[in-house]
Scaffold this active site. Structure first.
Site, PDB file in Angstrom:
ATOM      1  N   LEU A   1       0.845  -1.196   0.000  1.00 32.52           N
ATOM      2  CA  LEU A   1       0.000   0.000   0.000  1.00 32.52           C
ATOM      3  C   LEU A   1       0.876   1.240   0.000  1.00 32.52           C
ATOM      4  CD1 LEU A   1      -2.750   1.518   0.383  1.00 32.52           C
ATOM      5  CD2 LEU A   1      -2.321   1.356   2.851  1.00 32.52           C
TER       6      LEU A   1
ATOM      7  N   GLN B   1       0.643   8.862  -3.604  1.00 28.56           N
ATOM      8  CA  GLN B   1       0.630   8.046  -4.806  1.00 28.56           C
ATOM      9  C   GLN B   1       1.046   8.864  -6.025  1.00 28.56           C
ATOM     10  OE1 GLN B   1      -3.292   6.382  -4.629  1.00 28.56           O
ATOM     11  NE2 GLN B   1      -2.800   5.179  -2.804  1.00 28.56           N
TER      12      GLN B   1
ATOM     13  N   GLU C   1       2.461 -12.853  -4.104  1.00 30.02           N
ATOM     14  CA  GLU C   1       1.480 -13.880  -3.786  1.00 30.02           C
ATOM     15  C   GLU C   1       0.383 -13.911  -4.843  1.00 30.02           C
ATOM     16  OE1 GLU C   1      -0.226 -13.810   0.088  1.00 30.02           O
ATOM     17  OE2 GLU C   1       1.695 -14.022   1.116  1.00 30.02           O
TER      18      GLU C   1
ATOM     19  N   SER D   1      -5.244  -9.863  -8.988  1.00 28.26           N
ATOM     20  CA  SER D   1      -6.415  -9.331  -9.656  1.00 28.26           C
ATOM     21  C   SER D   1      -6.004  -8.815 -11.032  1.00 28.26           C
ATOM     22  CB  SER D   1      -7.041  -8.188  -8.850  1.00 28.26           C
ATOM     23  OG  SER D   1      -6.215  -7.044  -8.913  1.00 28.26           O
TER      24      SER D   1
END
Length: 352
Positions: A195, A201, A227, A231
């Site tokens: 995150l 960002q 992992e 998506s």
């Protein structure tokens, strides 16, 4: 307070949790390229987050554990503001309580963990979930507001957290994002959750953290990967990182001003690329395909005839393949601006 964009755009994946703008479901990704979503995300129990005394931004997802942690907060209710300490990540729904905490925390808080990387703007600290349990739990609860699929909030003992800090002035640092990884992963995954906090960002921090996770794998002598499952948006994020890593490793982009020059030919194998980048062979193949740079050789398509570079793709079981230099040129040219500002980790600068 500085009001930041309520719906920042963040690519993401699925079981490495990675923040992204609603409504897509996150899990392993970064924070740099996707267009901003204009849709409101209604399934949340916190309207806005106030981080420290400077940043205010919308929460994206529901954090059910707050019903247990916040007094007089019940299912179906909405918290207008959740105040979060920008140092220790403890939270409160009372602004005056957090104001007092911020003053006390500023004088007593010691940044947890071991410094493992530093450049002129950012540093990364490795925080052991077992040694700094409360800090990591608070960090995970904060992250749940932006990661729809994040499920591990309290059982942090088996994870290491790599927290990125931005150095805004001498002796002044602000946590801007993190990734976690299992201390022992039998699948040799190098990232479980990532995150970048919404106000920070689109600065390349997600790319920096992902690259750091791969450098850790290289130091461990393994080929890393995030992992699974990823998506759709998380996969897109990693394809960009893998593609950029391949271009950087095997076809150095020589620039004149901002215009890329032609790249030199090469002959190599998938294993060569994998060793040069630390990326698993199947991920290398996926990245080359996403760049339209993996070409199947036939009687009418040959390296000599079609400007291809010989490739011994042992991972392919359906014939001979080659890398298309023109395709790599086209990908590099179309991503030249992104390639120019990407931050990369010098493995020799990691302090482990």
């Amino acid at each position: 307070m500085r009001r930041e964009s309520a719906k920042p755009s963040v690519p993401a994946s699925s079981v490495p949790a990675v923040a992204q703008a609603p409504p897509a479901s996150p899990s392993a990704a970064s924070d740099d390229d996707d267009d901003e979503s204009e849709e409101e995300y209604s399934n949340r129990n916190v309207q806005a987050v106030v981080l420290g005394d400077e940043y205010e931004f919308d929460a994206w997802y529901d954090c059910p554990v707050l019903y247990e942690l916040v007094p007089d907060f019940h299912v179906g209710h909405m918290i207008d503001y959740l105040f979060v300490c920008n140092r220790c990540f403890k939270h409160s729904i009372a602004g005056y309580t957090m104001a007092a905490h911020l003053i006390a925390c500023k004088g007593t808080f010691e940044t947890p963990g071991q410094l493992v990387y530093q450049n002129n703007q950012y540093s990364i600290r490795m925080v052991d979930g077992a040694a700094y349990k409360l800090f990591c739990q608070c960090l995970c609860i904060f992250a749940k507001l932006f990661l729809d699929t994040k499920s591990i909030l309290f059982a942090v003992d088996r994870f290491e957290f790599y927290v990125a800090f931005h150095h805004t002035a001498p002796n002044v640092e602000q946590a801007v994002g993190f990734f976690s990884k299992e201390k022992i992963s039998f699948d040799e995954y190098n990232l479980a959750c990532i995150l970048v906090f919404p106000p920070f960002q689109h600065l390349g921090i997600g790319h920096l953290l992902i690259d750091f996770s791969y450098q850790l794998s290289i130091l461990d002598g393994v080929l890393g990967s995030p992992e699974r499952p990823l998506s759709e948006r998380g996969r897109a994020t990693y394809l960009r990182y893998w593609a950029a890593s391949i271009v950087r490793a095997i076809t150095p982009l020589v620039t004149s001003g901002r215009q890329p020059r032609a790249m030199t030919p090469f002959a190599l194998s998938i294993d060569d690329i994998s060793r040069a980048t630390g990326i698993r062979q199947d991920d290398v193949i996926d990245a080359l395909r996403s760049m339209d740079a993996l070409v199947k050789l036939t009687s009418t398509v040959t390296p000599a005839k079609d400007g291809l570079d010989a490739l011994n793709a042992a991972a392919q079981d359906d014939g001979s393949w080659a890398i298309s230099s023109p395709a790599l040129d086209r990908w590099s040219a179309s991503h030249a601006q992104q390639l120019a500002w990407m931050m990369w980790i010098d493995i020799n600068s990691i302090m482990l």
